[in-house]
Scaffold this active site. Sequence first.
Site, PDB file in Angstrom:
ATOM      1  N   HIS A   1       2.422  -5.165  -0.358  1.00  0.00           N
ATOM      2  CA  HIS A   1       2.584  -5.073  -1.811  1.00  0.00           C
ATOM      3  C   HIS A   1       1.599  -4.033  -2.343  1.00  0.00           C
ATOM      4  CE1 HIS A   1       3.591  -6.356  -5.836  1.00  0.00           C
ATOM      5  NE2 HIS A   1       2.307  -6.378  -6.127  1.00  0.00           N
TER       6      HIS A   1
ATOM      7  N   ASP B   1       4.642 -12.761  -4.203  1.00  0.00           N
ATOM      8  CA  ASP B   1       3.420 -11.969  -3.978  1.00  0.00           C
ATOM      9  C   ASP B   1       2.169 -12.838  -4.067  1.00  0.00           C
ATOM     10  OD1 ASP B   1       5.008  -9.660  -3.749  1.00  0.00           O
ATOM     11  OD2 ASP B   1       4.900  -9.271  -5.897  1.00  0.00           O
TER      12      ASP B   1
ATOM     13  N   SER C   1      -2.001  -4.489  -0.564  1.00  0.00           N
ATOM     14  CA  SER C   1      -2.330  -5.741   0.118  1.00  0.00           C
ATOM     15  C   SER C   1      -1.224  -6.080   1.111  1.00  0.00           C
ATOM     16  CB  SER C   1      -2.418  -6.899  -0.890  1.00  0.00           C
ATOM     17  OG  SER C   1      -3.314  -6.609  -1.936  1.00  0.00           O
TER      18      SER C   1
HETATM   19  C1  GRF Z   1       5.975   0.178  -0.764  1.00  0.00           C
HETATM   20  O1  GRF Z   1       5.237   0.691  -1.834  1.00  0.00           O
HETATM   21  C2  GRF Z   1       5.632  -1.263  -0.541  1.00  0.00           C
HETATM   22  O2  GRF Z   1       4.307  -1.560  -0.786  1.00  0.00           O
HETATM   23  C3  GRF Z   1       6.519  -1.954  -1.539  1.00  0.00           C
HETATM   24  O3  GRF Z   1       7.711  -1.228  -1.530  1.00  0.00           O
HETATM   25  C4  GRF Z   1       7.461   0.105  -1.112  1.00  0.00           C
HETATM   26  C5  GRF Z   1       8.321   0.371   0.081  1.00  0.00           C
HETATM   27  O4  GRF Z   1       8.244   1.698   0.493  1.00  0.00           O
HETATM   28  N1  GRF Z   1       6.668  -3.352  -1.233  1.00  0.00           N
HETATM   29  P1  GRF Z   1       8.941   2.139   1.853  1.00  0.00           P
HETATM   30  O5  GRF Z   1      10.411   1.710   1.766  1.00  0.00           O
HETATM   31  O6  GRF Z   1       8.238   1.463   2.979  1.00  0.00           O
HETATM   32  O7  GRF Z   1       8.803   3.614   1.903  1.00  0.00           O
END
Ligand code: GRF
Length: 220
Positions: free
Chosen positions: A110, A146, A137
Amino acid sequence: MTLPVAVLVSGRGSNLGALMAAREAGKLPIQFVLVASDKADAPALRNAEAQGIPTLALDPKSYATRSAFDEALFARVAESGAELVVLAGFMRVIDAAVVDAWRGRIVNIHPSLLPKYRGLHTHRRAIAARDAEHGASVHFVTAELDGGPVIAQARIPIHAGDDEETLAARLLVQEHRLIVACVDAIARGRVSLGNATVHWNGAPVMQPLRLGAEGNLQPT
Ligand code: GRF
């Protein structure tokens, strides 16, 4: 020993890409047994296919209820032999009963310093609050959105000229290091979920671990 891992994705899949690259480099003792998505057109699925990883797309609209979808998805995850599920940009809340069945074996990344900024638009909210720091995190997933025990965090400063895009881009680099470090620590048995807290080398930790300069996890 390699840990069988399933990764759930909804979009771009850059965190999945970081895990795949670390595994390819021989740095991560895992095998990908499944990459699954709620979006058939997720670029992450194409990347996984290109690497020869089994993929699955299930459409939530084909299921009568949210929990029916989650049960179907996690039945397929269980069939894959996964012992760890990584939510890497999986943009759905998962049914509490399903999450409970995977307690200690499902993690999420997250983009905030939890417990700050659960939910969406974390970068925008951190800037609006004039925070000096932002971060990401990785936490064990519980029924609370979350809200599960945080394993580790990566921190970055917020610069005066930052907007949502620049901040997100800078954080993403650290997200990739963090997810690799956390999955590595779980695969090597260094991180687990105890009764109430994360355990680090068998002992409870009261504060999230932090990501060190070498990409390793350290107690705070
Ligand atoms: C990331 O910022 C992650 O923290 C959030 O969603 C985004 C996913 O990015 N949960 P990706 O698909 O891994 O590029």
